[in-house]
Design a protein around this motif. Structure first.
Motif, mmCIF file in Angstrom:
data_model
loop_
_atom_site.group_PDB
_atom_site.id
_atom_site.type_symbol
_atom_site.label_atom_id
_atom_site.label_comp_id
_atom_site.label_asym_id
_atom_site.label_seq_id
_atom_site.Cartn_x
_atom_site.Cartn_y
_atom_site.Cartn_z
ATOM 1 N N ARG A 72 -30.284 27.521 18.826
ATOM 2 C CA ARG A 72 -28.849 27.809 18.985
ATOM 3 C C ARG A 72 -28.279 27.034 20.174
ATOM 4 O O ARG A 72 -27.167 26.522 20.101
ATOM 5 N N LEU A 97 -25.400 24.174 19.945
ATOM 6 C CA LEU A 97 -24.237 24.309 20.820
ATOM 7 C C LEU A 97 -24.043 23.061 21.672
ATOM 8 O O LEU A 97 -22.917 22.582 21.844
ATOM 9 N N ALA A 138 -20.413 31.157 25.199
ATOM 10 C CA ALA A 138 -21.512 31.593 24.332
ATOM 11 C C ALA A 138 -22.482 32.483 25.096
ATOM 12 O O ALA A 138 -22.913 33.534 24.600
ATOM 13 N N LEU A 177 -29.529 33.706 22.842
ATOM 14 C CA LEU A 177 -29.132 32.331 22.566
ATOM 15 C C LEU A 177 -30.439 31.543 22.531
ATOM 16 O O LEU A 177 -30.921 31.032 23.533
ATOM 17 N N LEU A 234 -23.288 31.334 15.764
ATOM 18 C CA LEU A 234 -22.227 30.829 16.638
ATOM 19 C C LEU A 234 -20.842 31.165 16.089
ATOM 20 O O LEU A 234 -19.903 31.410 16.856
#
Length: 195
Positions: free
Chosen positions: A66, A70, A51, A62, A108
């Protein structure tokens, strides 16, 4: 005297595969002006490294939410519904809104880290890196909820040809198979055996 390159330029010149997760997190955070947002212990796995690499490559952030979404996937043994994620992120002093979680999930999915299982109305972290045009097959066990992922390389051309023949432009494709995994089939075949 030669000007020093800006941090954005330096980050994009790194070979992401040679950086540790901490270095990638620090550099991505610094590109987006969040100098205190390095994530040393939070993302020691391949999922978060992927990511962070995608964000660095595309110049996208990110964000904190987020990252939190994740992190939930990193420890999830099965697919998660959006409202399960909302509940896991919410605390008595902080209620996370469902729309914020859905937006994080959309992001994502867009960067290829999470996939939506349409038949389950749930989300699962991708098991491996893949090319954008590969066809994914998700094998969903209806007994234990486990999801296994495979790639069908030959199927991609066939699906593209079918779409072209109908004037259809595909934006992605995956196949979901439902049934029983090997462990559950074995347990069903041998009900007296204890695991």
């Amino acid at each position: 005297m030669r000007a020093r390159p800006r941090l954005n330029s330096i980050v994009l010149q790194y070979n992401i595969t040679t950086l540790s997760t901490v270095e990638v997190a620090s550099n991505v955070a610094m590109v987006h002006g969040d100098h205190g947002a390095a994530l040393p212990e939070a993302f020691p796995d391949k999922l978060s490294t992927s990511a962070l690499a995608q964000c660095a490559a595309t110049g996208r952030a990110l964000t904190t939410l987020r990252r939190e979404v994740l992190a939930i996937f990193a420890g999830a043994p099965r697919p998660l519904k959006a409202y399960e994620i909302v509940e896991r992120l919410s605390t008595p002093s902080r209620r996370v809104s469902p729309i914020s979680v859905y937006r994080s999930l959309d992001f994502l999915i867009e960067i290829g880290i999470v996939h939506r299982l349409a038949t389950q109305n749930a989300f699962v972290a991708r098991d491996r890196d893949r090319a954008q045009d590969e066809t994914l097959v998700f094998m969903i066990c209806q007994c234990c909820g486990d999801v296994d992922e495979a790639v069908l390389p030959g199927m991609t051309r066939s699906l593209a040809a079918t779409a072209d023949a109908h004037g259809f432009r595909s934006r992605g494709h995956s196949i979901e198979l439902q049934g029983e995994c090997e462990d559950c089939r074995s347990a069903l075949a041998n009900p007296n055996r204890r695991g």
